[in-house]
Design a protein around this motif. Structure first.
Motif, PDB file in Angstrom:
ATOM      1  N   ASP A   1      64.040  23.946  82.961  1.00  0.00           N
ATOM      2  CA  ASP A   1      64.642  24.074  84.297  1.00  0.00           C
ATOM      3  C   ASP A   1      65.892  24.936  84.338  1.00  0.00           C
ATOM      4  OD1 ASP A   1      65.997  22.416  82.668  1.00  0.00           O
ATOM      5  OD2 ASP A   1      66.331  20.818  84.140  1.00  0.00           O
ATOM      6  N   ARG A   2      66.333  25.484  83.201  1.00  0.00           N
ATOM      7  CA  ARG A   2      67.581  26.260  83.210  1.00  0.00           C
ATOM      8  C   ARG A   2      67.338  27.729  82.891  1.00  0.00           C
ATOM      9  NH1 ARG A   2      69.796  24.280  78.823  1.00  0.00           N
ATOM     10  NH2 ARG A   2      68.077  22.856  78.469  1.00  0.00           N
ATOM     11  N   GLY A   3      66.123  28.159  82.964  1.00  0.00           N
ATOM     12  CA  GLY A   3      65.797  29.554  82.677  1.00  0.00           C
ATOM     13  C   GLY A   3      65.910  29.854  81.193  1.00  0.00           C
ATOM     14  N   LEU A   4      66.196  31.103  80.867  1.00  0.00           N
ATOM     15  CA  LEU A   4      66.321  31.505  79.467  1.00  0.00           C
ATOM     16  C   LEU A   4      67.587  30.901  78.857  1.00  0.00           C
ATOM     17  CD1 LEU A   4      65.693  35.342  78.930  1.00  0.00           C
ATOM     18  CD2 LEU A   4      64.636  33.434  77.706  1.00  0.00           C
ATOM     19  N   GLU A   5      67.520  30.577  77.578  1.00  0.00           N
ATOM     20  CA  GLU A   5      68.719  30.129  76.874  1.00  0.00           C
ATOM     21  C   GLU A   5      68.793  30.875  75.544  1.00  0.00           C
ATOM     22  OE1 GLU A   5      70.042  25.951  77.417  1.00  0.00           O
ATOM     23  OE2 GLU A   5      69.713  25.844  75.250  1.00  0.00           O
ATOM     24  N   CYS A   6      70.019  31.199  75.121  1.00  0.00           N
ATOM     25  CA  CYS A   6      70.198  31.935  73.864  1.00  0.00           C
ATOM     26  C   CYS A   6      71.194  31.217  72.974  1.00  0.00           C
ATOM     27  CB  CYS A   6      70.726  33.341  74.123  1.00  0.00           C
ATOM     28  SG  CYS A   6      69.566  34.351  75.037  1.00  0.00           S
ATOM     29  N   THR A   7      71.081  31.428  71.668  1.00  0.00           N
ATOM     30  CA  THR A   7      72.048  30.859  70.728  1.00  0.00           C
ATOM     31  C   THR A   7      72.418  31.907  69.689  1.00  0.00           C
ATOM     32  OG1 THR A   7      70.325  30.087  69.247  1.00  0.00           O
ATOM     33  CG2 THR A   7      71.109  28.512  70.883  1.00  0.00           C
ATOM     34  N   ASP A   8      73.669  31.829  69.227  1.00  0.00           N
ATOM     35  CA  ASP A   8      74.142  32.631  68.091  1.00  0.00           C
ATOM     36  C   ASP A   8      74.830  31.656  67.158  1.00  0.00           C
ATOM     37  OD1 ASP A   8      73.853  35.614  68.955  1.00  0.00           O
ATOM     38  OD2 ASP A   8      74.712  34.609  70.698  1.00  0.00           O
ATOM     39  N   LEU A   9      74.377  31.583  65.944  1.00  0.00           N
ATOM     40  CA  LEU A   9      74.898  30.579  65.019  1.00  0.00           C
ATOM     41  C   LEU A   9      76.074  31.109  64.205  1.00  0.00           C
ATOM     42  CD1 LEU A   9      74.293  27.717  63.765  1.00  0.00           C
ATOM     43  CD2 LEU A   9      73.111  28.971  61.955  1.00  0.00           C
ATOM     44  N   MET A  10      77.148  30.348  64.153  1.00  0.00           N
ATOM     45  CA  MET A  10      78.257  30.702  63.274  1.00  0.00           C
ATOM     46  C   MET A  10      78.224  29.802  62.052  1.00  0.00           C
ATOM     47  SD  MET A  10      82.412  30.685  63.648  1.00  0.00           S
ATOM     48  CE  MET A  10      82.580  31.603  65.111  1.00  0.00           C
ATOM     49  N   ALA A  11      78.016  30.395  60.894  1.00  0.00           N
ATOM     50  CA  ALA A  11      77.979  29.609  59.660  1.00  0.00           C
ATOM     51  C   ALA A  11      78.907  30.252  58.643  1.00  0.00           C
ATOM     52  CB  ALA A  11      76.552  29.565  59.113  1.00  0.00           C
ATOM     53  N   TYR A  12      79.599  29.437  57.890  1.00  0.00           N
ATOM     54  CA  TYR A  12      80.417  29.927  56.775  1.00  0.00           C
ATOM     55  C   TYR A  12      80.296  28.991  55.589  1.00  0.00           C
ATOM     56  CZ  TYR A  12      82.812  34.007  58.555  1.00  0.00           C
ATOM     57  OH  TYR A  12      83.084  35.261  58.990  1.00  0.00           O
ATOM     58  N   SER A  13      80.171  29.554  54.413  1.00  0.00           N
ATOM     59  CA  SER A  13      80.140  28.732  53.203  1.00  0.00           C
ATOM     60  C   SER A  13      81.509  28.789  52.530  1.00  0.00           C
ATOM     61  CB  SER A  13      79.075  29.251  52.241  1.00  0.00           C
ATOM     62  OG  SER A  13      79.456  30.538  51.772  1.00  0.00           O
ATOM     63  N   GLU A  14      81.780  27.778  51.695  1.00  0.00           N
ATOM     64  CA  GLU A  14      83.035  27.754  50.940  1.00  0.00           C
ATOM     65  C   GLU A  14      83.218  29.042  50.143  1.00  0.00           C
ATOM     66  OE1 GLU A  14      82.235  23.757  49.113  1.00  0.00           O
ATOM     67  OE2 GLU A  14      84.437  23.759  49.035  1.00  0.00           O
ATOM     68  N   LYS A  15      82.115  29.503  49.554  1.00  0.00           N
ATOM     69  CA  LYS A  15      82.175  30.685  48.708  1.00  0.00           C
ATOM     70  C   LYS A  15      82.614  31.925  49.497  1.00  0.00           C
ATOM     71  CE  LYS A  15      79.524  32.157  44.856  1.00  0.00           C
ATOM     72  NZ  LYS A  15      78.294  32.141  44.100  1.00  0.00           N
ATOM     73  N   GLU A  16      82.027  32.070  50.681  1.00  0.00           N
ATOM     74  CA  GLU A  16      82.388  33.221  51.529  1.00  0.00           C
ATOM     75  C   GLU A  16      83.859  33.161  51.937  1.00  0.00           C
ATOM     76  OE1 GLU A  16      79.265  32.380  54.465  1.00  0.00           O
ATOM     77  OE2 GLU A  16      78.916  34.526  54.543  1.00  0.00           O
ATOM     78  N   ILE A  17      84.320  31.952  52.230  1.00  0.00           N
ATOM     79  CA  ILE A  17      85.712  31.813  52.676  1.00  0.00           C
ATOM     80  C   ILE A  17      86.663  32.074  51.510  1.00  0.00           C
ATOM     81  CG2 ILE A  17      87.416  30.232  53.668  1.00  0.00           C
ATOM     82  CD1 ILE A  17      84.977  28.751  54.983  1.00  0.00           C
ATOM     83  N   GLU A  18      86.285  31.539  50.357  1.00  0.00           N
ATOM     84  CA  GLU A  18      87.181  31.685  49.211  1.00  0.00           C
ATOM     85  C   GLU A  18      87.364  33.156  48.801  1.00  0.00           C
ATOM     86  OE1 GLU A  18      86.591  29.115  45.854  1.00  0.00           O
ATOM     87  OE2 GLU A  18      87.737  30.473  44.566  1.00  0.00           O
TER      88      GLU A  18
END
Ligand code: IPM
Ligand code: MG
Length: 358
Positions: free
Chosen positions: A154-171
């Motif tokens: 009932d809400r038409g199209l819906e989109c998502t973009d996921l934000m993910a980060y791992s400890e390794k990437e942050i470090e």
């Protein structure tokens, strides 16, 4: 030493500003006795036009055969979001960052002495000086997360973009920031949205661990909305600003504007091995393309970063930076940095003046 440089001239003003920069690099070669070799790499909208793909097969391999990559700019309204992904220049930019593993993006924003008047902030603020380095995570987060598009009832199209980060990437990005701070004024401001985002809470805990390890470096946490405000209120407070991909994208544009001209700012993107990529922060400026109006300084200063970080030629890097400062001190201005009543010179003249100063 591999002094082979991959040139991605790209779209819009890209070919003009890379052209002037190559002449500056050759001048350095003459003065310091080095030989530079160039490999042209087709990427961006021009590649979509020529072969139907903005990121042609073999682009990364070609770059990997070189010691460094110099990029002008890619993109333009001609290749907009109505084009399929494989023809969009932005797709190519993200792909080359991913394929070359360029997770650390260094974007220095400094007020150059001759241009203090170009700073749009209050005079007292400019007089305190601005010299900061944004260290942006470049291969993770929401720009690289899973995307989705689906029909709802009932809400038409819906989109998502996921934000993910791992400890390794942050470090690994955190370490870069602390290492850079040690070469500068020894202060790290880590920017997140830990009052809302789970990725930011992980980001913050990893940064705190690093802050203990780098006890000689001053450390603070800052929320991204506050940082956006502090950058225009008192940018002199910052030394190294480290943040995730999207926040860094936005804050680095803001930081560049407070120094007076986005046309002056270089950047470097690097990984742990393989060639790094150097490019101006500004875009392809299609409105002035091919008119000899673009400011080549950001690209020329990107070449200085290339000498310093990829080729360990710091005297050569200093010579380029001094030549730029001298050109500005002598009053040479391109249209983007010319004040009222100041005469502007073109891309080629500015390049020539800088070369003559080396
Ligand atoms: C940049 C640009 C790119 C980015 C776009 C063109 C994908 O804005 O280099 O900052 O967001 O990384
Ligand atoms: Mg950007």
């Amino acid at each position: 030493m591999n002094y082979k440089i991959a040139l991605i001239r790209g779209d819009g003003i890209g070919p003009e500003i890379v052209g002037e920069t190559v002449k500056v690099i050759d001048r350095i070669g003459e003065r310091y006795g080095h030989t530079f070799e160039y490999v042209d790499v087709l990427m961006g909208g021009c590649a979509a036009d020529a072969v139907g793909l903005s990121y042609p097969e073999g682009t990364a391999e070609l770059c990997r055969s070189c010691g460094a990559v110099l990029l002008g700019a890619v993109g333009g309204p001609k290749w907009g979001s109505d084009r399929p992904a494989e023809q969009r220049p932005e797709t190519a930019l993200l792909a080359i960052r991913r394929d070359l593993g360029l997770y650390a993006n260094l974007r220095p924003a400094a007020l150059r002495p001759a241009l203090a008047d170009a700073c749009p902030l209050k005079r007292e603020t400019a007089e305190r000086g601005i010299d900061l380095l944004v260290v942006r995570e470049l291969t993770g987060g929401i720009y690289f997360g899973k995307r989705g598009r689906y029909q709802t009832g009932d809400r038409g199209l819906e989109c998502t973009d996921l934000m993910a980060y791992s400890e390794k990437e942050i470090e690994r990005i955190g370490r870069r920031a602390f290492e850079m701070a040690r070469l500068r004024r020894k202060k790290v401001s880590s920017v997140d949205k830990a009052n809302v985002l789970e990725t930011s809470r992980l980001w913050r805990s990893v940064m705190h661990r690093l802050a203990e390890e780098y006890a000689d470096v001053a450390y603070e946490d800052m929320l991204v909305d506050n940082c956006a405000m502090q950058l225009v209120r008192d940018p002199g407070q910052f030394d190294v600003v480290v943040t995730e991909n999207m926040f860094g994208d936005i804050l680095s544009d803001e930081a560049s504007m407070v120094t007076g001209s986005i046309g002056l700012l270089p950047s470097a993107s690097m990984g742990d091995a393989g060639p790094a990529l150097y490019e101006p922060i500004h875009g392809s400026a299609p409105d002035i393309a091919g008119q000899d109006k673009a400011n080549p300084i950001a690209t020329i200063l990107s070449a200085a970063m290339m000498f310093r970080y990829s080729f360990q030629l710091s005297a050569e890097a200093d010579a380029i930076e001094a030549a730029v400062d001298q050109a500005l001190a002598e009053g040479w201005r391109t249209a983007d940095i010319a004040g009222p009543g100041e005469e502007a010179v073109g891309t080629q003249k500015m390049g020539q003046v800088i070369r003559d100063n080396i």
